[in-house]
Design a protein around this motif. Structure first.
Motif, PDB file in Angstrom:
ATOM      1  N   GLU A  12      20.709  48.462  28.931  1.00 48.46           N
ATOM      2  CA  GLU A  12      21.478  49.262  27.985  1.00 48.46           C
ATOM      3  C   GLU A  12      22.649  49.893  28.730  1.00 48.46           C
ATOM      4  N   LEU A  13      23.855  49.546  28.292  1.00 52.66           N
ATOM      5  CA  LEU A  13      25.057  50.097  28.908  1.00 52.66           C
ATOM      6  C   LEU A  13      25.781  50.954  27.877  1.00 52.66           C
ATOM      7  N   VAL A  14      26.104  52.175  28.267  1.00 50.50           N
ATOM      8  CA  VAL A  14      26.806  53.104  27.391  1.00 50.50           C
ATOM      9  C   VAL A  14      28.260  53.179  27.843  1.00 50.50           C
ATOM     10  N   VAL A  55      24.668  37.554  24.243  1.00 52.57           N
ATOM     11  CA  VAL A  55      24.561  38.316  23.007  1.00 52.57           C
ATOM     12  C   VAL A  55      24.205  39.760  23.335  1.00 52.57           C
ATOM     13  N   ARG A  56      24.889  40.674  22.678  1.00 51.72           N
ATOM     14  CA  ARG A  56      24.627  42.101  22.836  1.00 51.72           C
ATOM     15  C   ARG A  56      24.556  42.734  21.446  1.00 51.72           C
ATOM     16  N   THR A  57      23.569  43.602  21.241  1.00 48.88           N
ATOM     17  CA  THR A  57      23.594  44.416  20.032  1.00 48.88           C
ATOM     18  C   THR A  57      24.349  45.685  20.381  1.00 48.88           C
ATOM     19  N   PHE A  58      25.021  46.248  19.387  1.00 47.07           N
ATOM     20  CA  PHE A  58      25.769  47.463  19.669  1.00 47.07           C
ATOM     21  C   PHE A  58      25.493  48.528  18.634  1.00 47.07           C
ATOM     22  N   THR A  59      25.569  49.777  19.119  1.00 42.66           N
ATOM     23  CA  THR A  59      25.408  50.963  18.291  1.00 42.66           C
ATOM     24  C   THR A  59      26.562  51.889  18.598  1.00 42.66           C
ATOM     25  N   LEU A  60      27.257  52.320  17.554  1.00 44.21           N
ATOM     26  CA  LEU A  60      28.376  53.245  17.712  1.00 44.21           C
ATOM     27  C   LEU A  60      27.918  54.662  17.432  1.00 44.21           C
ATOM     28  N   ASN A  61      28.399  55.594  18.255  1.00 41.27           N
ATOM     29  CA  ASN A  61      28.095  57.006  18.062  1.00 41.27           C
ATOM     30  C   ASN A  61      29.329  57.791  18.494  1.00 41.27           C
ATOM     31  N   GLY A  62      30.189  58.123  17.525  1.00 40.04           N
ATOM     32  CA  GLY A  62      31.431  58.816  17.849  1.00 40.04           C
ATOM     33  C   GLY A  62      32.326  57.931  18.681  1.00 40.04           C
ATOM     34  N   ASN A  63      32.746  58.438  19.851  1.00 34.04           N
ATOM     35  CA  ASN A  63      33.628  57.661  20.724  1.00 34.04           C
ATOM     36  C   ASN A  63      32.857  56.875  21.784  1.00 34.04           C
ATOM     37  N   LEU A 110      32.711  52.648  31.427  1.00 33.31           N
ATOM     38  CA  LEU A 110      31.259  52.690  31.589  1.00 33.31           C
ATOM     39  C   LEU A 110      30.782  54.096  31.935  1.00 33.31           C
ATOM     40  N   ILE A 111      29.786  54.562  31.182  1.00 36.08           N
ATOM     41  CA  ILE A 111      29.186  55.880  31.389  1.00 36.08           C
ATOM     42  C   ILE A 111      27.848  55.754  32.116  1.00 36.08           C
ATOM     43  N   SER A 112      27.026  54.793  31.684  1.00 37.21           N
ATOM     44  CA  SER A 112      25.713  54.634  32.313  1.00 37.21           C
ATOM     45  C   SER A 112      25.161  53.237  32.066  1.00 37.21           C
ATOM     46  N   ALA A 113      24.229  52.856  32.914  1.00 41.46           N
ATOM     47  CA  ALA A 113      23.510  51.591  32.772  1.00 41.46           C
ATOM     48  C   ALA A 113      22.050  51.858  33.090  1.00 41.46           C
ATOM     49  N   SER A 114      21.167  51.482  32.162  1.00 41.66           N
ATOM     50  CA  SER A 114      19.739  51.701  32.371  1.00 41.66           C
ATOM     51  C   SER A 114      18.973  50.463  31.937  1.00 41.66           C
ATOM     52  N   THR A 141      26.981  51.759  22.588  1.00 46.74           N
ATOM     53  CA  THR A 141      25.885  51.320  23.450  1.00 46.74           C
ATOM     54  C   THR A 141      25.683  49.836  23.228  1.00 46.74           C
ATOM     55  N   LEU A 142      25.756  49.067  24.293  1.00 45.54           N
ATOM     56  CA  LEU A 142      25.504  47.633  24.247  1.00 45.54           C
ATOM     57  C   LEU A 142      24.150  47.363  24.883  1.00 45.54           C
ATOM     58  N   LYS A 143      23.310  46.575  24.185  1.00 47.29           N
ATOM     59  CA  LYS A 143      21.987  46.225  24.708  1.00 47.29           C
ATOM     60  C   LYS A 143      21.857  44.717  24.814  1.00 47.29           C
ATOM     61  N   THR A 144      21.268  44.286  25.926  1.00 51.03           N
ATOM     62  CA  THR A 144      20.979  42.866  26.114  1.00 51.03           C
ATOM     63  C   THR A 144      19.668  42.531  25.413  1.00 51.03           C
ATOM     64  N   PRO A 145      19.440  41.261  25.128  1.00 57.37           N
ATOM     65  CA  PRO A 145      18.084  40.876  24.729  1.00 57.37           C
ATOM     66  C   PRO A 145      17.180  41.000  25.955  1.00 57.37           C
ATOM     67  N   PRO A 146      15.856  40.936  25.792  1.00 60.29           N
ATOM     68  CA  PRO A 146      14.980  40.970  26.972  1.00 60.29           C
ATOM     69  C   PRO A 146      15.404  39.888  27.979  1.00 60.29           C
TER      70      PRO A 146
END
Length: 157
Positions: free
Chosen positions: A149-151, A122-130, A18-22, A133-138
């Motif tokens: 949003e957790l990176v 359910v989480r949507t995810f976006t990959l960027n290199g290594n 885990l890098i960050s949570a916002s 990012t996982l995002k929750t629904p509202p």
């Protein structure tokens, strides 16, 4: 299936730190560091479709008693406030998972929050290199719908 082809069909395989949570508020503003400035945690996805996640705030306070095991009877003698602090600054769950496009569903079998057991997260995810990012629904948090949003960064061997 080779490790390379497995990674191509399932980009989440492996362990991530885990890098960050916002939190993203309904008006689009972002509340950074919702789980402390430097949260600590890991999420792992296995080829057998098992997953586990564990994370905590980095500023957790130690308990006043010399508690080394959750099986200790002494844990019941701690002040309620300490137990609340310990519970509310730590999160963990595990189970199976399924992928569907850029969405991953965690099928929870065991969790630090008992209400999550038997639920699908359910989480949507976006990959960027290594990083992923996982995002929750509202999610209704204190009466406000927020997206969390957790990176995560891939742990290399």
């Amino acid at each position: 299936m080779s490790d390379l082809s497995a990674a191509q069909t399932n980009p989440l395989l492996g362990t991530w730190t885990l890098i960050s949570a916002s939190a993203i508020n309904p008006d689009g503003t972002v509340t950074p560091q919702v789980y402390s400035p430097n949260p600590i945690g890991y999420i792992t996805y296995t080829p057998e479709a098992r997953m586990m996640v564990i994370f905590s705030r980095s500023d957790r306070l130690p308990l006043s008693g010399d508690i080394r095991s959750p099986f200790s009877k002494d844990i019941r003698s701690l002040p309620t406030e300490e137990c609340v602090q310990a519970f509310s600054t730590f999160n963990a769950y595990a189970g199976t998972y399924t992928l569907n496009g850029n969405s991953v569903t965690h099928h929870v079998e065991v969790a630090s929050i008992p209400n999550r057991v038997g639920k699908d997260l359910v989480r949507t995810f976006t990959l960027n290199g290594n990083r992923v990012t996982l995002k929750t629904p509202p999610t209704n948090t204190d009466g406000v719908l927020k997206v969390f949003e957790l990176v995560w960064e891939r742990v290399e061997l």
